[in-house]
Every structure is written in structure tokens, then in C-alpha cells.
Scaffold this active site. Structure first.
Site, short mmCIF file in Angstrom:
data_model
loop_
_atom_site.label_atom_id
_atom_site.label_comp_id
_atom_site.label_asym_id
_atom_site.label_seq_id
_atom_site.Cartn_x
_atom_site.Cartn_y
_atom_site.Cartn_z
N SER A 144 0.87 -1.18 0.00
CA SER A 144 0.00 0.00 0.00
C SER A 144 0.90 1.22 0.00
O SER A 144 2.10 1.12 0.31
CB SER A 144 -0.86 -0.01 1.27
OG SER A 144 -1.49 1.24 1.48
N TYR A 157 -2.24 -1.47 10.35
CA TYR A 157 -2.28 -1.60 8.89
C TYR A 157 -0.92 -1.23 8.29
O TYR A 157 -0.38 -1.96 7.45
CB TYR A 157 -3.38 -0.71 8.32
CG TYR A 157 -3.56 -0.83 6.82
CD1 TYR A 157 -4.26 -1.90 6.27
CD2 TYR A 157 -3.04 0.12 5.96
CE1 TYR A 157 -4.43 -2.02 4.90
CE2 TYR A 157 -3.21 0.02 4.59
CZ TYR A 157 -3.90 -1.05 4.06
OH TYR A 157 -4.06 -1.17 2.69
#
Length: 277
Positions: A144, A157
Site C-alpha cells: 500500500s 495496517y
């Protein structure tokens, strides 16, 4: 790898978002698609859509991606039904707890790491022998833009996506003398449902998630064809990449100011209360 006709492509997290688009796009390119997800109903919808595109064999498996036993069984099933895999797309992931460190319990950290990171390790180890047996293959690991930069309220995350980055970069070097290519993907602002379960998910989606999943998938497939090892793309990805060049103190100030409207006041009341004890 220049073409995918009759190649076996494995996609995790295939029920929706980018995962669904990977399955559909590879089917359009003539691949034999193996897809898995934990959501049985929505995965069945993806499988039906794939079957409308191609009459080639497919493999569809409802699976807990965080279970190493399930991953090994899935790899064996793919091999038996479709043949050795040529491409694995480690796409499955969750958005994390959506809370700052002090407001998040350890179970959430463990879950996020299991799904977002350890599943990538398990899938890679399970399928790598198949790719090597073909003397051709590609491993695509989805990190990401939050695997490039730490952002508030996303520590679990970000940690998982930084871990995917480190694992993938090491794997690139380890497989440098083999016919297996490794591709590290850093999507930013892709319009998926990854944030839907967080408290400010709708607000986060409206502000940041703009790029269509199909656009993202086609960028990745082009990257596989051209051998591009790192791919950074999507809404505001250029801005976040620029922020990585700033001095850390200035970067942190900028991120704090940019994302302050997404804070949950209760989390910061808790922080104040902790300081008063």
C-alpha cells in the site's frame, strides 16, 4: 512474463475490489484463474462473472487466508485441478482497526498482521515450488502507499504493509538469479470497500478512495509484462511519495494536519485520561 493465455493465475481476496478485477481481467486474457476469499457469497458472484467471460477451467475456494493449513491445501488443489501456478497475486487484506496505538488491542494487531502479512508469506512459500517447476512465474505482493509512509490511526495496517514491503524486497534479491519475477505493489486511493468497517470509513472513502480498481489492475498487469518491480499509483500516491522525501518532523506535521479531521475525539479523550493517572 509477456502473455497469460493458458497460464494459471492465483488471486487472493477475489470476492470484490481489486481482487475481483484481477480475476476478471486475467480471464479476459485467457488465463486459468484460481480465486479465493473468505466471503462465500460474494466470491461466488465473482466466480460466476469469470465463467461468463471464459470457458476455461477455473478453481474457486472459500478460505481463511490466515490459516497456513488452508493455504497449503489450496495450493495442492490448484495444482491438481489446473496445473502448476504461473502467477500469484497476494491481494487479500483488511483495513485494520482504525484506531491509534493506545486505543487498539493486541488481538487486532495480530489479526491484521496474520491477514495482511503472514498470508503473503504462506502463499508465497506454498506456491513458489510450482512457479519454479514451470521455470516461469511472477509473485505479486500488494502492499500500500501506507507501506511507504506511516499515517495516524493506522499503525496495525501500516506495520503489516511495511512488512510486505520488506519481505518482497528481500525476495526480489533472493530470486534474482531465477526466472521468477517479484513485483511489489503500492496502491493509493483505490475505490474499494477496505475501509467500510472502520468508524470513519465513509468519510475516509469519500476523501481519499478515488481510483477505480480496474485501472489499478491494468497498471499491475502491464508491470508484470514489463518486469517492473515496484509500482506506486492511485489517488494522492504522488503526494505521499513526495512526503517520504521530507524531513521526518515536517512529514509528521503535514500528515497530522492533513488527517486531523478523521480523528475520533473519544480516542484522544482516552489519551488525556491516561496521562492523568
Amino acid at each position: 512474463m509477456k502473455q497469460f493465455n493458458n497460464k494459471v493465475v492465483v488471486v487472493t481476496g477475489a470476492a470484490s475490489g481489486m481482487g475481483r478485477e484481477y480475476a476478471l481481467e486475467f480471464a479476459r486474457l485467457g488465463a486459468l484463474v484460481a480465486m479465493t476469499d473468505v466471503n462465500e457469497k460474494v466470491l461466488a458472484e465473482t466466480h460466476s462473472m469469470v465463467q461468463k467471460i471464459t470457458d476455461k477451467y477455473t478453481c474457486c475456494e472459500v478460505m481463511n487466508i490466515a490459516s497456513q493449513e488452508d493455504v497449503l491445501a489450496f495450493a495442492e488443489k490448484v495444482k491438481n485441478k489446473l496445473g502448476n501456478a504461473h502467477v500469484i497475486i497476494n491481494n487479500a487484506g483488511i483495513g485494520g482497526g482504525g484506531a491509534p496505538v493506545w486505543a487498539q488491542d493486541m488481538d487486532q494487531f495480530q489479526l491484521t498482521m496474520n491477514v495482511n502479512f503472514f498470508s503473503v508469506v504462506s502463499m508465497t512459500k506454498a506456491f513458489l515450488p510450482q512457479l519454479l517447476s514451470n521455470q516461469e512465474g511472477a509473485v505479486v505482493n500488494v502492499s500500500s502507499v501506507f507501506g511507504l509512509i506511516g499515517t495516524p490511526g493506522t499503525s496495525d495496517y501500516c506495520a503489516s504493509k511495511f512488512a510486505v514491503r520488506g519481505f518482497s524486497e528481500s525476495l526480489m534479491v533472493e530470486l534474482a538469479d531465477t526466472p521468477i519475477s517479484v513485483h511489489l505493489v503500492h496502491p493509493g486511493g483505490i475505490k474499494t470497500n477496505i475501509a467500510k468497517d472502520s468508524k470513519n470509513g465513509a468519510e475516509f472513502e469519500e476523501k481519499y478512495l478515488k481510483t477505480s480498481p480496474l485501472t489499478a489492475v491494468r497498471i499491475v498487469i502491464d508491470g508484470i509484462k514489463t518486469g517492473k518491480q515496484r509500482m506506486v499509483f492511485g489517488h494522492q500516491s504522488s503526494l505521499l511519495r513526495f512526503l517520504t522525501l521530507l524531513p521526518l518532523k515536517l512529514r509528521n506535521w503535514t500528515l497530522n494536519r492533513e488527517m486531523s479531521d478523521l480523528r475520533d475525539p473519544e480516542h484522544y479523550e482516552l489519551l488525556s485520561a491516561m496521562g492523568e493517572k
